[in-house]
Enzyme design. Sequence first.
Site, short mmCIF file in Angstrom:
data_model
loop_
_atom_site.label_atom_id
_atom_site.label_comp_id
_atom_site.label_asym_id
_atom_site.label_seq_id
_atom_site.Cartn_x
_atom_site.Cartn_y
_atom_site.Cartn_z
N CYS A 134 18.62 51.91 -60.09
CA CYS A 134 17.83 52.67 -59.07
C CYS A 134 16.81 54.14 -59.53
O CYS A 134 15.93 54.72 -58.91
CB CYS A 134 19.05 53.19 -57.93
SG CYS A 134 20.47 53.77 -59.58
N GLU A 170 24.13 55.59 -51.06
CA GLU A 170 22.55 55.82 -52.82
C GLU A 170 21.20 54.89 -52.77
O GLU A 170 22.27 53.85 -52.86
CB GLU A 170 24.05 55.52 -53.99
CG GLU A 170 24.69 56.04 -53.90
CD GLU A 170 24.73 57.82 -54.58
OE1 GLU A 170 22.83 57.47 -55.39
OE2 GLU A 170 25.28 58.70 -54.80
N LYS A 180 31.63 44.86 -49.59
CA LYS A 180 30.95 43.81 -49.31
C LYS A 180 30.46 43.34 -50.61
O LYS A 180 29.18 44.45 -50.46
CB LYS A 180 30.27 43.62 -48.33
CG LYS A 180 29.64 42.92 -47.42
CD LYS A 180 28.46 42.29 -46.96
CE LYS A 180 26.98 43.31 -47.83
NZ LYS A 180 26.17 41.95 -48.79
N GLU A 237 9.18 51.31 -54.86
CA GLU A 237 10.31 51.06 -56.77
C GLU A 237 9.57 49.71 -57.03
O GLU A 237 9.75 48.30 -55.95
CB GLU A 237 11.31 51.39 -55.83
CG GLU A 237 12.46 51.40 -57.00
CD GLU A 237 14.20 51.10 -56.08
OE1 GLU A 237 14.33 50.52 -54.92
OE2 GLU A 237 15.03 51.40 -56.76
P1 NAD Z 1 20.01 45.51 -50.68
O1 NAD Z 1 19.75 47.25 -49.68
O2 NAD Z 1 18.58 44.70 -49.99
O3 NAD Z 1 20.88 45.41 -50.91
C1 NAD Z 1 22.18 45.72 -50.99
C2 NAD Z 1 23.76 45.69 -50.12
O4 NAD Z 1 23.25 45.55 -48.89
C3 NAD Z 1 23.82 43.96 -50.17
O5 NAD Z 1 25.39 43.47 -50.38
C4 NAD Z 1 22.90 43.88 -48.78
O6 NAD Z 1 24.32 42.52 -48.94
C5 NAD Z 1 23.66 44.41 -48.43
N1 NAD Z 1 22.57 45.01 -46.74
C6 NAD Z 1 21.46 44.66 -47.16
N2 NAD Z 1 20.94 45.51 -45.40
C7 NAD Z 1 22.35 45.51 -45.18
C8 NAD Z 1 22.32 46.17 -43.80
N3 NAD Z 1 21.41 45.89 -42.88
N4 NAD Z 1 23.90 46.00 -43.71
C9 NAD Z 1 24.52 45.99 -43.89
N5 NAD Z 1 24.42 46.16 -45.03
C10 NAD Z 1 23.27 45.73 -45.56
O7 NAD Z 1 19.47 46.34 -52.04
P2 NAD Z 1 20.10 44.95 -53.38
O8 NAD Z 1 18.13 44.77 -53.25
O9 NAD Z 1 20.68 44.35 -53.39
O10 NAD Z 1 19.55 46.09 -54.90
C11 NAD Z 1 19.15 46.83 -55.50
C12 NAD Z 1 18.41 48.85 -54.58
O11 NAD Z 1 19.41 48.93 -54.63
C13 NAD Z 1 17.32 49.17 -55.49
O12 NAD Z 1 16.50 49.94 -53.95
C14 NAD Z 1 17.78 50.38 -56.16
O13 NAD Z 1 17.43 51.75 -55.85
C15 NAD Z 1 19.22 50.54 -54.75
N6 NAD Z 1 19.98 51.43 -56.02
C16 NAD Z 1 20.25 52.45 -55.48
C17 NAD Z 1 21.65 52.82 -56.66
C18 NAD Z 1 22.26 54.66 -56.84
O14 NAD Z 1 23.21 54.51 -57.19
N7 NAD Z 1 21.00 55.18 -56.23
C19 NAD Z 1 21.98 52.44 -57.93
C20 NAD Z 1 21.88 50.93 -57.66
C21 NAD Z 1 20.67 49.77 -56.74
#
Ligand code: NAD
Length: 480
Positions: A286, A252, A178, A385
């Site tokens: 991240c 992650e 997804k 963050e």
């Molecule tokens: P987000 O958590 O809002 O969304 C990430 C993904 O999860 C999207 O596809 C979203 O539609 C989906 N999603 C959101 N809530 C969900 C739920 N309850 N159940 C299932 N799916 C859900 O994050 P974002 O704003 O897209 O990305 C930025 C974040 O990701 C930052 O916090 C960043 O640090 C983190 N990140 C971490 C890593 C790592 O490897 N640790 C890498 C990249 C980004």
Amino acid sequence: MTVVHKSIFIDGSWVPPTSDRRIDVVNAATEESLGSVPEASPTDVDSAVHAARRAFEDSGWSKMDPAERAAVINRFADALEKRGDQLTRTVSMQNGMPLSLSEQFEGGYAVALLRYYAGLATSTEFEERRPSPLGFDTLVHRSPVGVVAGIVPWNYPVTLSITKIAPALAAGCTIVIKPSPGTVLDSYILAEAAEEAEVPAGVINWVPGGRELGSYLVSHPGVDKVAFTGSTSAGRMIAEHCGSLMRPVSLELGGKSAAVVLDDADLSKVTEGLYFASLANNGQTCMACTRILAPSSRYDEVVDALSDWMSSLKVGDPLDATTQLGPVASAEHRERIEGYIATGRGEGARLALGGGRPKGIDKGWFVEPTLFADVDNSSRIAQEEIFGPVLSVIKYDSDDDAVKIANDSEYGLGGSVWSADAERATALARKVQTGTIGVNGYVLDLNAPFGGVKASGIGREFGPEAMAGYQQLKSIYLPV
Ligand code: NAD
């Protein structure tokens, strides 16, 4: 030119969606439409999970000779490589990533990951005969965990899809991805590459949608493992679902990493290295080191060096090969970052650079490179963050004090230590509570585990450890 997709890629075919809802994607630099795709419905997720199950159980993917799976993964890598320009430009337009970084990661790294896991599939023993001190042998057998739900964020949409697809496929799993709605167009390019590479039907499926659809997918009864990358808040919710379902999950999540500048560091090398370590993808990374820990003996010098360096960065069109900072990914995201800048001012931090929108750019979601000095590590801008081009400089008195401040964080994902003495820096790096850390630089090694401690996550991606995360272990005792 806008792209309008009418179908979704499930079970090896382009199928019409069962809902008429659509997802619009906007160019972060121009605010113009880039195109739209159908939004998948829960019924489409059911079809995708069933297709992945059939491919896992019936098509022979899970039982296939690993060398044959590796050949498919390598063909997929070739098909992606062919689409490199299209892929990297699409990512840069969607989320503002400077093209040079997009080429390095979304193009190069993603392809390298596929080839790495294809190699690992053929070089790894899936069964080991282990002598027991009790006088008999045991077969330790690794089998694929099953159908994987992969949930991907918008900041490195291709690389973070491939960090799930490559080890999962190498292990013999099938997957439903997804993507994030804001960067969904690149997932169509991945699907076209999978089709050209003749990845068997159902082995990789894509379901475009938002968090509700993601939530439906991670709780789906047909899923055996969840691989999530995204925010810590969403990760906690997903962990709760998976906990109650007793479903393996890798998470992650977010970070607030520290770059520790030791008192003997060469500041020109520090600023050169911090471009990637702290500001990669306009700070939307991240593991970005967004807390810069500076020794009190050289504090003003460090602030001045950072300020000079950040003000020299070229801000502009992400598609220009010389751009170093592009826009952030969306209007809402810029608002959130600007909210943090206001918070930093309110908390009494000193704004050493930036804080506004770049002059002379009237379109796109740009934020000036922003530097806060005299930041207290307990303040919100040092603990939360921000995910934009905003750095905080925090003063420390001794190496032990630096370690204490670095560890005074909910997170533990990245980090870096800068010193003329690599051994001294490495010794300090060992004391930082984090999943990854660099000495005089920060590079992601695809042969080494990547992931977080504390609120930065559970599990590891990259390296053989990631493939092991898609395998079940079974001990077959042979007592006679
Ligand atoms: P987000 O958590 O809002 O969304 C990430 C993904 O999860 C999207 O596809 C979203 O539609 C989906 N999603 C959101 N809530 C969900 C739920 N309850 N159940 C299932 N799916 C859900 O994050 P974002 O704003 O897209 O990305 C930025 C974040 O990701 C930052 O916090 C960043 O640090 C983190 N990140 C971490 C890593 C790592 O490897 N640790 C890498 C990249 C980004």
